[in-house]
Design an enzyme around this catalytic site. Structure first.
Site, short mmCIF file in Angstrom:
data_model
loop_
_atom_site.label_atom_id
_atom_site.label_comp_id
_atom_site.label_asym_id
_atom_site.label_seq_id
_atom_site.Cartn_x
_atom_site.Cartn_y
_atom_site.Cartn_z
N ARG A 51 -12.12 -1.80 67.95
CA ARG A 51 -11.70 -2.59 66.91
C ARG A 51 -11.66 -4.09 67.26
O ARG A 51 -12.18 -4.99 66.49
CB ARG A 51 -10.33 -2.20 66.20
N THR A 52 -11.04 -4.29 68.29
CA THR A 52 -11.08 -5.71 68.75
C THR A 52 -12.19 -6.57 69.17
O THR A 52 -12.61 -7.52 68.22
CB THR A 52 -10.35 -5.84 70.13
N LYS A 80 -22.61 -6.57 90.04
CA LYS A 80 -23.41 -6.80 91.43
C LYS A 80 -22.48 -7.52 92.31
O LYS A 80 -22.68 -7.96 93.29
CB LYS A 80 -24.53 -7.61 91.34
N ARG A 101 -11.97 -9.36 77.10
CA ARG A 101 -10.77 -8.43 77.69
C ARG A 101 -11.14 -7.83 78.90
O ARG A 101 -12.16 -7.88 79.42
CB ARG A 101 -11.03 -7.17 76.53
N HIS A 129 -1.82 -8.78 74.21
CA HIS A 129 -2.82 -8.77 73.41
C HIS A 129 -2.56 -9.32 72.03
O HIS A 129 -2.06 -8.75 71.21
CB HIS A 129 -2.86 -6.95 72.97
N1 CP Z 1 -6.12 -1.92 69.00
C1 CP Z 1 -7.23 -2.18 70.00
O1 CP Z 1 -7.21 -3.00 70.87
O2 CP Z 1 -8.28 -1.33 69.68
P1 CP Z 1 -9.45 -1.20 70.54
O3 CP Z 1 -9.13 -0.99 72.17
O4 CP Z 1 -10.47 -0.28 69.87
O5 CP Z 1 -10.08 -2.68 70.71
#
Ligand code: CP
Length: 305
Positions: A51-52, A80, A101, A129
């Site tokens: 999603r993110t 590497k 991320r 998040h």
């Molecule tokens: N909600 C969320 O962070 O989903 P993903 O890990 O799929 O990005």
């Protein structure tokens, strides 16, 4: 902070949160606006995501930007041995904004401090998040008509779940009452309970998850047990099936209750809940597009009007 990065939800004031939610509403009315023509977004996912990553990349595409990056760090020179510093310095040569991320808590803060271009934290370990929290707030506001004075039940992995940590911080502006529902092994860390005490946020804690507890909730925020954060998988096996929400458990729930989940779900929400009008997790994920369009524009200093 030396640029307009979004690293922690604590970087945003109440006024800023509300103005971003209003901006997200405009993107929901019309998601396709070429406000970012000529811009390049670096999308660096050192950890898996559906999603993110896809909603940030869709947001960039719908705003007319181009996207570079990786969804699997093993295909980058990090595999590497290239350091995070060097990766960020390289990508900032090419991109106007980095969405990142990373599995290490604090990685986004570090990246924002060394990067010449802004950084949006798309999740750093068990820490924060913030873009998820903004879409959670948008979903709560949209379904409840207010962010104020709500009973919010956080269920499942409250130890490692970064989305509940960010949400807890953000809600301090809106007089919530929290109910922490988790097994002992996954209870809300002391720093977040102390945060509630210092900010006069009432909270309860229990290991029970049943119909009568759900009956008090305005928002039931379910979470997955975060297998990837356990150093001992035997410990994960003990708690992985701790709670399972079924449709029958919603029989006494309030009419305004909405069930949120940052997703992915494993087995903590039974499929028979999906058809209940109180299930909102798929719309919640859809809202991520509008909110992330707003965040990208804001971080780049672009006015929607
Ligand atoms: N909600 C969320 O962070 O989903 P993903 O890990 O799929 O990005």
């Amino acid at each position: 902070m030396k640029n307009r990065s979004l690293v922690s939800i604590n970087d945003l004031s109440r006024e800023k949160i509300l103005s971003l939610l209003e901006m997200a509403g405009k993107f929901e009315e019309n998601p396709n606006r070429r406000l970012l023509a000529g811009k390049v977004i670096g999308s660096l996912f050192f950890e898996p995501s559906t999603r993110t990553r896809l909603s940030f990349e869709t947001a960039a595409n719908r705003l007319g930007a181009r996207v570079i990056g990786f969804s699997d760090a093993t295909t980058s020179s990090a595999s590497k041995g290239e350091t995070l510093k060097d990766t960020i310095m390289m990508v900032s040569n090419y991109a106007d904004l980095i969405v990142m991320r990373h599995h290490l808590e604090g990685a986004a803060r570090y990246a924002s401090e060394i990067s010449p271009c802004p950084v949006i934290n798309a999740g750093d370990g068990a820490n924060q998040h913030p873009s998820q929290t903004m879409l959670d707030l948008y979903s709560i506001l949209k379904t409840q008509g207010t962010l104020e004075n709500l009973h919010i039940h956080l269920v499942g992995d409250l130890k490692y779940g970064r989305t509940v940590h960010s949400l807890l911080f953000a809600m301090r502006h809106f007089k919530p009452t929290f109910h922490f529902i988790s097994p002992e092994e996954l209870h809300m860390p002391e720093e977040y309970r102390e945060f509630c005490r210092v900010n006069n946020i009432p909270f309860t804690e229990t290991t029970e998850f049943n119909e009568s507890i759900i009956a008090q909730a305005d928002i039931l925020y379910m979470t997955r047990v975060q297998r990837e954060r356990f150093s001992d998988l035997m410990e994960y096996e003990k708690v992985k099936n701790c709670y399972r929400l079924t449709n029958a458990m919603l029989a006494s729930s309030k009419p305004n209750l909405r069930i949120l989940h940052p997703l992915p779900r494993i087995n903590e929400i039974a499929y028979d809940v999906d058809d209940n009008p109180k299930a909102y997790y798929f719309q919640q994920a859809q809202n991520g597009l509008y909110v992330r369009e707003a965040l990208i524009c804001d971080v780049l200093g672009i006015n929607v009007e």
